[in-house]
Write an enzyme that holds these catalytic residues in place. Sequence first.
Site, PDB file in Angstrom:
ATOM      1  N   ASP A 156      32.361  33.640  35.412  1.00 17.04           N
ATOM      2  CA  ASP A 156      32.940  34.702  36.253  1.00 17.04           C
ATOM      3  C   ASP A 156      34.438  34.521  36.480  1.00 17.04           C
ATOM      4  OD1 ASP A 156      30.372  35.558  36.429  1.00 17.04           O
ATOM      5  OD2 ASP A 156      30.097  35.115  38.555  1.00 17.04           O
ATOM      6  N   MET A 183      28.805  40.255  33.370  1.00 16.16           N
ATOM      7  CA  MET A 183      28.636  39.361  34.519  1.00 16.16           C
ATOM      8  C   MET A 183      29.850  39.405  35.437  1.00 16.16           C
ATOM      9  SD  MET A 183      26.350  36.156  33.399  1.00 16.16           S
ATOM     10  CE  MET A 183      24.564  36.369  33.407  1.00 16.16           C
ATOM     11  N   ARG A 225      29.628  38.145  39.607  1.00 21.83           N
ATOM     12  CA  ARG A 225      28.879  38.283  40.852  1.00 21.83           C
ATOM     13  C   ARG A 225      29.777  38.815  41.971  1.00 21.83           C
ATOM     14  NH1 ARG A 225      24.407  34.511  42.180  1.00 21.83           N
ATOM     15  NH2 ARG A 225      25.283  32.929  40.823  1.00 21.83           N
TER      16      ARG A 225
HETATM   17  N1  LIG Z   1      27.804  23.683  49.624  1.00 24.92           N
HETATM   18  C1  LIG Z   1      27.200  22.900  48.734  1.00 24.92           C
HETATM   19  N2  LIG Z   1      27.092  21.579  48.953  1.00 24.92           N
HETATM   20  C2  LIG Z   1      26.480  20.768  48.063  1.00 24.92           C
HETATM   21  N3  LIG Z   1      25.942  21.205  46.904  1.00 24.92           N
HETATM   22  C3  LIG Z   1      26.029  22.506  46.619  1.00 24.92           C
HETATM   23  C4  LIG Z   1      26.650  23.427  47.517  1.00 24.92           C
HETATM   24  N4  LIG Z   1      26.590  24.663  46.966  1.00 24.92           N
HETATM   25  C5  LIG Z   1      25.948  24.518  45.797  1.00 24.92           C
HETATM   26  N5  LIG Z   1      25.611  23.228  45.585  1.00 24.92           N
HETATM   27  C6  LIG Z   1      24.888  22.696  44.432  1.00 24.92           C
HETATM   28  O1  LIG Z   1      25.642  22.916  43.243  1.00 24.92           O
HETATM   29  C7  LIG Z   1      24.778  23.270  42.176  1.00 24.92           C
HETATM   30  C8  LIG Z   1      25.244  24.530  41.514  1.00 24.92           C
HETATM   31  O2  LIG Z   1      25.530  25.540  42.472  1.00 24.92           O
HETATM   32  P1  LIG Z   1      25.381  27.098  42.114  1.00 24.92           P
HETATM   33  O3  LIG Z   1      23.983  27.384  41.680  1.00 24.92           O
HETATM   34  O4  LIG Z   1      25.905  27.873  43.250  1.00 24.92           O
HETATM   35  O5  LIG Z   1      26.236  27.285  40.796  1.00 24.92           O
HETATM   36  P2  LIG Z   1      27.787  27.136  40.555  1.00 24.92           P
HETATM   37  O6  LIG Z   1      28.140  25.717  40.404  1.00 24.92           O
HETATM   38  O7  LIG Z   1      28.518  27.878  41.623  1.00 24.92           O
HETATM   39  O8  LIG Z   1      27.939  27.814  39.142  1.00 24.92           O
HETATM   40  P3  LIG Z   1      27.878  29.375  38.793  1.00 24.92           P
HETATM   41  O9  LIG Z   1      27.945  30.158  40.065  1.00 24.92           O
HETATM   42  O10 LIG Z   1      29.065  29.605  37.930  1.00 24.92           O
HETATM   43  O11 LIG Z   1      26.615  29.559  38.065  1.00 24.92           O
HETATM   44  C9  LIG Z   1      23.374  23.388  42.753  1.00 24.92           C
HETATM   45  O12 LIG Z   1      22.649  22.261  42.360  1.00 24.92           O
HETATM   46  C10 LIG Z   1      23.584  23.438  44.239  1.00 24.92           C
HETATM   47  O13 LIG Z   1      22.533  22.820  44.953  1.00 24.92           O
HETATM   48  O1  LIG Z   2      20.372  34.225  36.513  1.00 19.40           O
HETATM   49  P1  LIG Z   2      21.122  32.971  36.830  1.00 19.40           P
HETATM   50  O2  LIG Z   2      21.032  31.944  35.793  1.00 19.40           O
HETATM   51  O3  LIG Z   2      20.785  32.426  38.173  1.00 19.40           O
HETATM   52  O4  LIG Z   2      22.659  33.323  36.855  1.00 19.40           O
HETATM   53  C1  LIG Z   2      23.218  34.552  37.142  1.00 19.40           C
HETATM   54  C2  LIG Z   2      24.609  34.360  37.704  1.00 19.40           C
HETATM   55  O5  LIG Z   2      25.293  33.297  37.112  1.00 19.40           O
HETATM   56  C3  LIG Z   2      26.601  33.702  36.720  1.00 19.40           C
HETATM   57  O6  LIG Z   2      26.589  33.829  35.335  1.00 19.40           O
HETATM   58  C4  LIG Z   2      27.625  32.659  37.085  1.00 19.40           C
HETATM   59  O7  LIG Z   2      27.732  32.526  38.452  1.00 19.40           O
HETATM   60  C5  LIG Z   2      26.817  35.022  37.427  1.00 19.40           C
HETATM   61  O8  LIG Z   2      27.660  35.877  36.731  1.00 19.40           O
HETATM   62  C6  LIG Z   2      25.426  35.560  37.526  1.00 19.40           C
HETATM   63  O9  LIG Z   2      25.270  36.415  38.636  1.00 19.40           O
HETATM   64 MG   LIG Z   3      29.001  29.937  41.821  1.00 21.80          MG
END
Ligand SMILES: Nc1ncnc2c1ncn2[C@@H]1O[C@H](COP(=O)(O)OP(=O)(O)OP(=O)(O)O)[C@@H](O)[C@H]1O
Ligand SMILES: O=P(O)(O)OC[C@H]1O[C@](O)(CO)[C@@H](O)[C@@H]1O
Ligand SMILES: [Mg+2]
Length: 566
Positions: free
Chosen positions: A294, A337, A339
């Site tokens: 994103d 994508m 969000r």
């Molecule tokens: N505030 C937080 N403190 C500790 N761990 C966190 C927190 N927020 C998210 N995590 C952990 O980080 C990992 C990934 O978080 P999330 O699913 O939000 O994806 P992301 O790293 O933001 O990647 P994307 O949104 O691009 O898919 C998860 O294992 C989640 O438990």
């Molecule tokens: O369906 P999943 O794997 O949870 O991920 C969807 C989300 O992950 C992303 O690819 C990255 O945060 C977003 O664009 C999308 O909303």
């Molecule tokens: Mg994220």
Amino acid sequence: MASHIILPKEEEEEEEVEEGLGVAVEADHDSPEPPRYRHLQPAQKALPFSATCVRISRDSYPNLRALRNASATSLRDDDAAFAKLDEGDYGYVLDDVQHLTDYLPELPTFPNPLQDHPAYSTVKQYFVNADDTVPEKVVVQKNSPRGVHFRRAGPRQRVYFEPEDVKACIVTCGGLCPGLNTVIRELVCGLSHMYNVNDVFGIQNGYKGFYSSNYLPMTPKSVNDIHKRGGTVLGSSRGGHDTHKIVDNIQDRGINQVYIIGGDGTQKGAYEIFKEIRRRGLKVAVAGIPKTIDNDIAVIDKSFGFDTAVEEAQRAIDAAHVEASSAENGIGLVKLMGRYSGFIAMYATLASRDVDCCLIPESPFFLEGEGGLFEYIERRLKENNHMVIVVAEGAGQDLIAKSIPVADQLDASGNKLLLDVGLWLTHKIKDHCKSKKMEMTIKYIDPTYMIRAIPSNASDNVYCTLLAHSAIHGAMAGYSFTVGMVNGRHAYIPFHRVTSTRNKVKITDRMWARLLSSTNQPSFLSKEDIMEAREAERLANRLPVPAGSSEHTKKHSASVLSNGEK
Ligand SMILES: Nc1ncnc2c1ncn2[C@@H]1O[C@H](COP(=O)(O)OP(=O)(O)OP(=O)(O)O)[C@@H](O)[C@H]1O
Ligand SMILES: O=P(O)(O)OC[C@H]1O[C@](O)(CO)[C@@H](O)[C@@H]1O
Ligand SMILES: [Mg+2]
């Protein structure tokens, strides 16, 4: 920090400069000697810009204190203790990253093995100057303070780990993104080839793998081809971040370098892990490598995989265009994508030139009435017989929620699950055309997971390689940080800076204006929307207010801050 100007010395001037005249001798990065500066009184030497500079004193900046506090005030109060802000001259602030010696001051250092490496030892100035920093903002005016800087990434002459003592692990978390395998590959190969580190493990299936799966030994041989595949060979997951269990495992297994690849949530997790490591006084470096398709991670220029995603999105847009232009009153609708941030949709639209309308989460739109989407669709079909619409997955969620009221659902990490705006819009457009007795054909294409799952393109591969190398250099030098490109230079950014805000498309910036002018779509914005967006931006750019005040609290609750326009 010196209170006078330090200018890099022109090589040919070396002999001419008199001792004490205010020009720094360029650091000899290949020698173990620290950089030597000869400071001069700027007024004594007429250098091109010194005359202007010397007139600027610290006192010229009444807001310096506020600027210096820029990071501290955007932190949660319990995190403020970790901010390392170093003030210099002319409004310079270094927003520094954590280092092992902050809590283990007696650690020994070792010469960087790169200095004997056949490939690297021939490179002039391969080592970065320990004082090099990268400015957060490069567009400035004559009287601007120098502003916030981050520590420049790169190899240091001294390291805090002996290669044979390093036990490194790599984990990937969150959604997929092109380039994950390239980063993994380059971490494993870079550790081995540059630093002779061969004890490297993969943590399987995200954070929970620290305490629930076997660790996977990784060698340059085992990762040799993985960059040609999409996804992550380590597996990924959402949820499951249990700081104590994770750090217990790091400690029990004697891991001393942790490489964490993931998005904003993952970097928050990395920060929690770092804090617990520091609390326990462990000699462990934590390196975060930001990943998100994103492109919504704050501070950095762009995240890896983004270019690949924009390029792959062209194929879906092309298909939509072919379908639309081959039908009478044809509409091609593509969901991409994004969000909370519509960067992929915006860049894919700008790149394609076949798109007539782009809808993103940052820019509200409406369907009915004057200036609405339906009116625009009718006009465009009349003019051109077909049209292409690109919609980011987070766009229009408020509109959908009004027409299909359902309780919010969250994924395992606590992210809100989105309703399918593409499908919803398809039905809405069909219903509208039917009510107007307009013949039309609409084809809805959802390539989102196909885009996310491909391997990275050539330029992203190089970017991933450099990010991995920068992460390794930083960890070997004892820092804990998120690595990223800031204004084209790699930098070590404190965790709090990338986790406290989110990068968003600014609809009051020129990039969005370029998009509107390229598609000719209406802005869909009311005067109030524009005022609101400007006010949000004004608040985001305002110098910080003291922590604890009501304004401070308000700023914290505004979920969105954004990067400056490039
Ligand atoms: N505030 C937080 N403190 C500790 N761990 C966190 C927190 N927020 C998210 N995590 C952990 O980080 C990992 C990934 O978080 P999330 O699913 O939000 O994806 P992301 O790293 O933001 O990647 P994307 O949104 O691009 O898919 C998860 O294992 C989640 O438990
Ligand atoms: O369906 P999943 O794997 O949870 O991920 C969807 C989300 O992950 C992303 O690819 C990255 O945060 C977003 O664009 C999308 O909303
Ligand atoms: Mg994220």
